[in-house]
Scaffold this active site. Sequence first.
Site, PDB file in Angstrom:
ATOM      1  N   SER A  23       0.866  -1.191  -0.096  1.00 11.72           N
ATOM      2  CA  SER A  23      -0.171  -0.091   0.129  1.00 11.72           C
ATOM      3  C   SER A  23       0.863   1.261  -0.126  1.00 11.72           C
ATOM      4  O   SER A  23       0.586   2.014  -0.699  1.00 11.72           O
ATOM      5  CB  SER A  23      -0.900  -0.092   1.176  1.00 11.72           C
ATOM      6  OG  SER A  23      -1.646  -1.096   1.151  1.00 11.72           O
ATOM      7  N   ARG A  50       0.750   7.660   5.906  1.00 13.66           N
ATOM      8  CA  ARG A  50      -0.136   6.924   6.874  1.00 13.66           C
ATOM      9  C   ARG A  50      -1.424   7.700   7.011  1.00 13.66           C
ATOM     10  O   ARG A  50      -2.585   6.766   6.773  1.00 13.66           O
ATOM     11  CB  ARG A  50       0.347   6.423   8.251  1.00 13.66           C
ATOM     12  CG  ARG A  50       1.262   5.460   8.268  1.00 13.66           C
ATOM     13  CD  ARG A  50       2.048   5.127   9.683  1.00 13.66           C
ATOM     14  NE  ARG A  50       2.980   4.011   9.724  1.00 13.66           N
ATOM     15  CZ  ARG A  50       2.749   2.891   9.703  1.00 13.66           C
ATOM     16  NH1 ARG A  50       1.326   2.522   9.986  1.00 13.66           N
ATOM     17  NH2 ARG A  50       3.422   2.000   9.795  1.00 13.66           N
ATOM     18  N   HIS A  53      -3.045   6.553   3.752  1.00 11.77           N
ATOM     19  CA  HIS A  53      -3.564   5.216   3.750  1.00 11.77           C
ATOM     20  C   HIS A  53      -4.704   4.822   4.590  1.00 11.77           C
ATOM     21  O   HIS A  53      -5.353   3.881   4.332  1.00 11.77           O
ATOM     22  CB  HIS A  53      -2.101   4.148   4.297  1.00 11.77           C
ATOM     23  CG  HIS A  53      -2.272   2.495   4.764  1.00 11.77           C
ATOM     24  ND1 HIS A  53      -2.618   2.438   5.752  1.00 11.77           N
ATOM     25  CD2 HIS A  53      -2.261   1.887   3.836  1.00 11.77           C
ATOM     26  CE1 HIS A  53      -2.490   1.026   5.798  1.00 11.77           C
ATOM     27  NE2 HIS A  53      -2.433   0.620   4.628  1.00 11.77           N
TER      28      HIS A  53
END
Length: 221
Positions: A23, A50, A53
């Site tokens: 990812s 993040r 994500h």
Amino acid sequence: MTEKTEPVMQQMTAQGRAIEQGSFAIIDDEIERLHGGHSFTPSEWNVVRRAIHTTGDFEFAQLFRFSANATQVALDTLKSGAPIITDVSMIISGLNKSRLAVHGNQTHCFVSDPEVIRRAKASGRTRSIEAVRYCAEQGLLQGAILAVGNAPTALIEAMEIAKQTGVKPALIIGIPVGFVMAEESKQMLTETDIPYITSMGRKGGSPLVVSTIHALLTEAV
């Protein structure tokens, strides 16, 4: 660090690590290929990546703001074992306990404390305001990491306490979500002398605070 602590900061299984790293690789590729790249430092990008994500939203690459050396302050503070104060218990629930245990970082949320509720009912102020005040009285706010994902009033009150008393966190992660004072509180945060990580505008929330803390914990080894 030691071999004992390094795996704690990663996904538990090989498949989990592969999915997460895959990812991140996609995000790294698309930010350059489709979104014009970014100008964050490696530690800052770890936080922003993040966030992307967590949300699937590349706009956070435009919204995140860091004060000078904020990520280094965060890492030093975490390594010192400083507590993490949150405005909602959801943030604490989302944090990985094994990662927190590496440096002994304790978490605290006072919004549902009976004394805080009593004070809020008596004063008419939000529980979030009273929780921050109570935290400061208990000696926990000074030098801590304050993580706000829901309540702009908590963020504003912490800045007011710092201004009036000099008691202030080592770092504020201020990413409240909403339509009333959320955007304004984050703008105010960027104008203080307290180290901060924030995301401008109305977007935010507890999941982003959790992802930010996890990003920092992975580097605090």
